[in-house]
Scaffold this motif. Structure first.
Motif, PDB file in Angstrom:
ATOM      1  N   ASP A 149      -2.817   8.794  -0.853  1.00 51.78           N
ATOM      2  CA  ASP A 149      -3.201   7.731   0.084  1.00 51.78           C
ATOM      3  C   ASP A 149      -4.648   7.310  -0.199  1.00 51.78           C
ATOM      4  OD1 ASP A 149      -3.072   6.017   2.271  1.00 51.78           O
ATOM      5  OD2 ASP A 149      -3.435   7.584   3.766  1.00 51.78           O
TER       6      ASP A 149
ATOM      7  N   HIS B 166       0.852  -1.205   0.000  1.00 49.07           N
ATOM      8  CA  HIS B 166       0.000   0.000   0.000  1.00 49.07           C
ATOM      9  C   HIS B 166       0.880   1.244   0.000  1.00 49.07           C
ATOM     10  CE1 HIS B 166      -2.616   3.233   1.349  1.00 49.07           C
ATOM     11  NE2 HIS B 166      -1.851   3.377   2.421  1.00 49.07           N
TER      12      HIS B 166
ATOM     13  N   HIS C  89       4.398   7.474   5.970  1.00 45.53           N
ATOM     14  CA  HIS C  89       3.060   7.807   6.477  1.00 45.53           C
ATOM     15  C   HIS C  89       2.400   6.704   7.299  1.00 45.53           C
ATOM     16  CE1 HIS C  89       0.954   5.578   3.281  1.00 45.53           C
ATOM     17  NE2 HIS C  89      -0.156   5.821   3.930  1.00 45.53           N
ATOM     18  N   ASP C  90       2.692   5.422   7.015  1.00 43.16           N
ATOM     19  CA  ASP C  90       2.021   4.339   7.755  1.00 43.16           C
ATOM     20  C   ASP C  90       2.976   3.533   8.638  1.00 43.16           C
ATOM     21  OD1 ASP C  90      -0.606   4.766   7.176  1.00 43.16           O
ATOM     22  OD2 ASP C  90      -0.780   3.198   5.651  1.00 43.16           O
TER      23      ASP C  90
HETATM   24 MG    MG Z   1      -2.089   4.840   4.159  1.00 45.00          MG
END
Ligand code: MG
Length: 391
Positions: free
Chosen positions: A205, A95, A124-125
């Motif tokens: 995203d 992702h 970001h994750d």
């Molecule tokens: Mg994400």
């Protein structure tokens, strides 16, 4: 100065044929005035690092994130579907790569700083705990008295305190622009107008997960193609991408969904940037706001609502999630009661963070598999020493 004159000047400054060795010249060649320039205020907390000759500070941030253990662990963390459900669907790592890929495409067209975009996207994750959003909910509930748990905040803790680079103080010593971009994810409701690069990663995203959750859910049989045709954005995407109705399958649909979202965002952003006053990059108030056009956003919301009802709340997932959340909660309360069972690296944090927060850090850093293993050892086998995950 026109764009062409700017480029000529930058070429001249760069010298030596077509090779542009130093990153400052590359920025002058490629970036719009509204982009975030690394040759601007790319301040680091430990500021004694000399600049690199041909890698910009944001490129180095990107590389530090890629080489971190927290980034590698994304491969063992679920996005929406667990490893028990097959090996077709996205993990949090793939992702993340899709987000970076879409965000860079957008950033390149808009002449934004692709290196900053990539660093932000890859980061970001990174702070997601095991078991996706149900893991986050379980930790958030367990830590309610301590202000809860946020994966966005935990990402900052990982890269500022827990990760290590060779022979340096704790943390990756990332630039202020990357840290601020991640910080702004913590509370989006504040409605701050953040750097254009942060805005692009945010939209990338949502573009990525809207499309790939459709793909994964179709492959897993949780959704059926004909019922998706009731959605305005699905119909629009197939029409605009001129897909022959006889040839619609999951791959064609997902390609159309990504392409259509990126196309509309870019067209809208080009208009916004063309009419925006040229502004100093540090001027927050004057910074333009890049959104999806309102009609597209409405259709995307309909798609997200559909995914929420038919995929994220699908009974197959709810059951898996509840079991996962229970495992995480049981581990939390066991270790909170017996913190001496934590690995020594974590017991050493208790003085500073308190017991609950330390247990939260230990659990949040795990992959799904590692968490299953710790559950087996501590809860099912009754062992009294929890294994460590390395930073
Ligand atoms: Mg994400």
């Amino acid at each position: 100065m026109s764009g062409t004159e700017e480029m000529d000047l930058a070429r001249e400054a760069a010298g030596d044929g077509d090779i542009v060795f130093d990153w400052q010249s590359r920025e002058r060649l490629l970036l719009g005035s509204y982009a975030t320039w690394a040759s601007g205020p790319a301040i680091r907390r430990h500021s004694d690092e000399p600049l690199h000759a041909y890698r910009s500070p944001f490129q180095r941030d990107r590389d530090r994130i890629v080489h971190s253990a927290a980034f590698r662990r994304l491969s063992g963390k679920m996005q929406v579907f667990t490893g028990d459900m097959g090996d077709y669907h996205r993990t949090r790592l793939t992702h993340t790569q899709e987000v970076a890929s879409i965000a860079r495409t957008i950033g390149r067209v808009l002449r934004l700083n692709e290196d900053l975009i990539e660093a932000l996207a890859l980061l970001h994750d990174v702070g997601h705990p095991p078991y996706g959003h149900c893991g986050e909910d379980a930790l958030d509930a367990a830590l309610a008295a301590e202000g809860g748990f946020s994966h966005n905040r935990f990402a900052l803790q990982l890269v500022c305190e827990i990760e290590r680079r060779a022979g340096t103080s704790p943390g990756l010593n990332l630039t202020a622009a990357v840290l601020a971009g991640q910080e702004q994810r913590i509370d989006k409701s504040r409605g701050e107008v953040v750097s254009l690069e942060v805005q692009v990663v945010d939209v990338a995203d949502s573009i990525a997960y809207n499309a790939h959750d459709v793909d994964d859910a179709l492959q897993l049989g949780l959704l059926q193609l004909p019922s998706l045709m009731s959605l305005d954005f699905v119909r629009r995407s197939l029409l605009e991408q001129q897909v022959d109705p006889q040839r619609i399958d999951r791959r064609v649909l997902v390609h159309a969904l990504v392409e259509t979202q990126v196309h509309h965002f870019l067209r809208h952003a080009q208009g916004v940037l063309a009419t925006a006053e040229p502004t100093a990059q540090s001027d927050d108030a004057a910074r333009p706001r890049l959104d999806m056009p309102a009609d597209i956003e409405g259709e995307r919301n309909q798609l997200s609502g559909y995914l929420f009802d038919h995929v994220y709340r699908h009974e197959k997932l709810i059951d898996i999630r509840q079991r996962a959340a229970r495992r995480l909660s049981q581990l939390f309360y066991l270790l909170q009661a017996y913190p001496q069972r934590l690995p020594p690296r974590f017991t050493a944090l208790i003085d500073r963070l308190g017991t609950s927060r330390t247990v939260g850090v230990y659990l949040a850093g795990m992959t799904d598999r590692f968490c299953d293993e710790v559950y087996l050892q501590l809860i099912e086998m009754g062992r009294d020493h929890a294994p460590d995950w390395e930073a």
